[in-house]
Design a protein around this motif. Structure first.
Motif, PDB file in Angstrom:
ATOM      1  N   CYS A   1       0.853  -1.191   0.000  1.00  0.00           N
ATOM      2  CA  CYS A   1       0.000   0.000   0.000  1.00  0.00           C
ATOM      3  C   CYS A   1       0.886   1.238   0.000  1.00  0.00           C
ATOM      4  N   VAL A   2       0.556   2.175  -0.884  1.00  0.00           N
ATOM      5  CA  VAL A   2       1.329   3.418  -0.976  1.00  0.00           C
ATOM      6  C   VAL A   2       0.363   4.592  -0.967  1.00  0.00           C
ATOM      7  N   GLN A   3       0.681   5.604  -0.159  1.00  0.00           N
ATOM      8  CA  GLN A   3      -0.128   6.824  -0.150  1.00  0.00           C
ATOM      9  C   GLN A   3       0.762   8.008  -0.530  1.00  0.00           C
ATOM     10  N   ASP A   4       0.139   9.008  -1.167  1.00  0.00           N
ATOM     11  CA  ASP A   4       0.919  10.097  -1.743  1.00  0.00           C
ATOM     12  C   ASP A   4       0.696  11.442  -1.060  1.00  0.00           C
ATOM     13  N   MET A   5       0.131  11.436   0.167  1.00  0.00           N
ATOM     14  CA  MET A   5      -0.174  12.705   0.816  1.00  0.00           C
ATOM     15  C   MET A   5       0.623  12.932   2.098  1.00  0.00           C
ATOM     16  N   ASP A   6       1.692  12.222   2.279  1.00  0.00           N
ATOM     17  CA  ASP A   6       2.554  12.448   3.430  1.00  0.00           C
ATOM     18  C   ASP A   6       1.825  12.244   4.766  1.00  0.00           C
ATOM     19  N   HIS A   7       0.858  11.320   4.775  1.00  0.00           N
ATOM     20  CA  HIS A   7       0.120  11.018   6.001  1.00  0.00           C
ATOM     21  C   HIS A   7       0.983  10.233   6.973  1.00  0.00           C
ATOM     22  N   GLU A   8       0.853  10.589   8.261  1.00  0.00           N
ATOM     23  CA  GLU A   8       1.602   9.847   9.276  1.00  0.00           C
ATOM     24  C   GLU A   8       1.015   8.458   9.514  1.00  0.00           C
ATOM     25  N   ASN A   9      -0.294   8.370   9.510  1.00  0.00           N
ATOM     26  CA  ASN A   9      -0.963   7.155   9.961  1.00  0.00           C
ATOM     27  C   ASN A   9      -1.397   6.277   8.803  1.00  0.00           C
ATOM     28  N   MET A  10      -1.156   5.003   8.932  1.00  0.00           N
ATOM     29  CA  MET A  10      -1.620   4.049   7.929  1.00  0.00           C
ATOM     30  C   MET A  10      -2.210   2.836   8.633  1.00  0.00           C
ATOM     31  N   PHE A  11      -3.192   2.228   7.967  1.00  0.00           N
ATOM     32  CA  PHE A  11      -4.000   1.168   8.576  1.00  0.00           C
ATOM     33  C   PHE A  11      -4.233   0.037   7.575  1.00  0.00           C
ATOM     34  N   TRP A  12      -4.357  -1.159   8.105  1.00  0.00           N
ATOM     35  CA  TRP A  12      -4.835  -2.293   7.317  1.00  0.00           C
ATOM     36  C   TRP A  12      -6.096  -2.856   7.973  1.00  0.00           C
ATOM     37  N   TYR A  13      -7.169  -2.934   7.172  1.00  0.00           N
ATOM     38  CA  TYR A  13      -8.428  -3.535   7.590  1.00  0.00           C
ATOM     39  C   TYR A  13      -8.727  -4.726   6.681  1.00  0.00           C
ATOM     40  N   ARG A  14      -9.553  -5.624   7.194  1.00  0.00           N
ATOM     41  CA  ARG A  14     -10.155  -6.619   6.313  1.00  0.00           C
ATOM     42  C   ARG A  14     -11.661  -6.508   6.413  1.00  0.00           C
ATOM     43  N   GLN A  15     -12.314  -6.721   5.271  1.00  0.00           N
ATOM     44  CA  GLN A  15     -13.770  -6.619   5.215  1.00  0.00           C
ATOM     45  C   GLN A  15     -14.348  -7.982   4.894  1.00  0.00           C
ATOM     46  N   ASP A  16     -15.246  -8.439   5.753  1.00  0.00           N
ATOM     47  CA  ASP A  16     -15.926  -9.714   5.549  1.00  0.00           C
ATOM     48  C   ASP A  16     -17.419  -9.523   5.704  1.00  0.00           C
ATOM     49  N   PRO A  17     -18.226 -10.232   4.919  1.00  0.00           N
ATOM     50  CA  PRO A  17     -19.690 -10.091   5.012  1.00  0.00           C
ATOM     51  C   PRO A  17     -20.186 -10.354   6.428  1.00  0.00           C
ATOM     52  N   GLY A  18     -21.025  -9.459   6.906  1.00  0.00           N
ATOM     53  CA  GLY A  18     -21.603  -9.619   8.234  1.00  0.00           C
ATOM     54  C   GLY A  18     -20.696  -9.195   9.372  1.00  0.00           C
ATOM     55  N   LEU A  19     -19.440  -8.899   9.059  1.00  0.00           N
ATOM     56  CA  LEU A  19     -18.487  -8.520  10.110  1.00  0.00           C
ATOM     57  C   LEU A  19     -17.975  -7.097   9.940  1.00  0.00           C
TER      58      LEU A  19
END
Lengths: 113, 115
Positions: free
Chosen positions: B23-41
């Motif tokens: 994952c790469v972001q181009d706005m010099d953000h300090e914070n980065m996160f990883w989520y997972r998305q599952d149906p119903g959760l």
């Protein structure tokens, strides 16, 4: 332990009518609440937010209401449009400086023409 | 416009393989996160990072690790993929505390299937 709950998996409304999406939370430390919208094959996008010091925030067709005593918030969309059809996620964050968002399960909204 | 780019939209891997999600972001953000998305959760937080080389466990870190060697890049690693890791993985970044100083900006997601 689901701290943010969206108990309705889906909602169907007619174009032009009001859509009301509900969200309940259990953690009293939550003090900021957000709604995100997600189209298929895209990432969620921020829609509207509310701080716990308010009970209502409005942005165009979208209004979020917060009832702290009931630990309940709702998103109203008036009038609903077919382009509003998406999955809506409620999220909350505690005032603990972690910056973490806790999301609900999501509600799929279908707006019929 | 803020752009969060996830390297792969769709991946198919075999049980036991090592998987890298970039994952790469181009706005010099300090914070980065990883989520997972599952149906119903909904979206569940796996790991997050406040700064280079810093990482914090989210709600479901088991079976995952992360790496943040540069500010703009946050990698999610599945050391030995299992079928219960089949999911949609979403990377996000923010400036400041998510929801306050800055909202979360999400990538388009990486759909991982583990056979």
């Amino acid at each position: 332990d689901q701290q943010v709950k969206q108990n309705s998996p889906s909602l169907s409304v007619q174009e032009g009518r009001i859509s009301i999406l509900n969200c309940d939370y259990t953690n009293s430390m939550f003090d900021y609440f957000l709604w995100y919208k997600k189209y298929p094959a895209e990432g969620p996008t921020f829609l509207i937010s509310i701080s716990s010091i308010k009970d209502k925030n409005e942005d165009g067709r979208f209004t979020v209401f917060l009832n702290k005593s009931a630990k309940h918030l709702s998103l109203h969309i008036v009038p609903s449009q077919p382009g509003d059809s998406a999955v809506y996620f409620c999220a909350a964050t505690p005032f603990d400086n972690t910056g973490k968002l806790i999301f609900g399960q999501g509600t799929t909204l279908q707006v019929k023409p | 416009d803020v752009k969060v780019t996830q390297s792969s939209r769709y991946l198919v891997k075999r049980t036991g393989e090592k998987v890298f999600l970039e994952c790469v972001q181009d706005m010099d953000h300090e914070n980065m996160f990883w989520y997972r998305q599952d149906p119903g959760l909904g979206l569940r937080l796996i790991y997050f990072s406040y700064d280079v080389k810093m990482k914090e466990k989210g709600d479901i870190p088991e079976g995952y690790s992360v790496s943040r060697e540069k500010k703009e890049r946050f990698s999610l690693i599945l050391e030995s993929a299992s079928t219960n890791q089949t999911s949609m993985y979403l990377c996000a970044s923010s400036y400041g505390l998510a929801g306050r100083a800055g909202e979360l900006f999400f990538g388009e997601g990486s759909r991982l299937t583990v056979l």
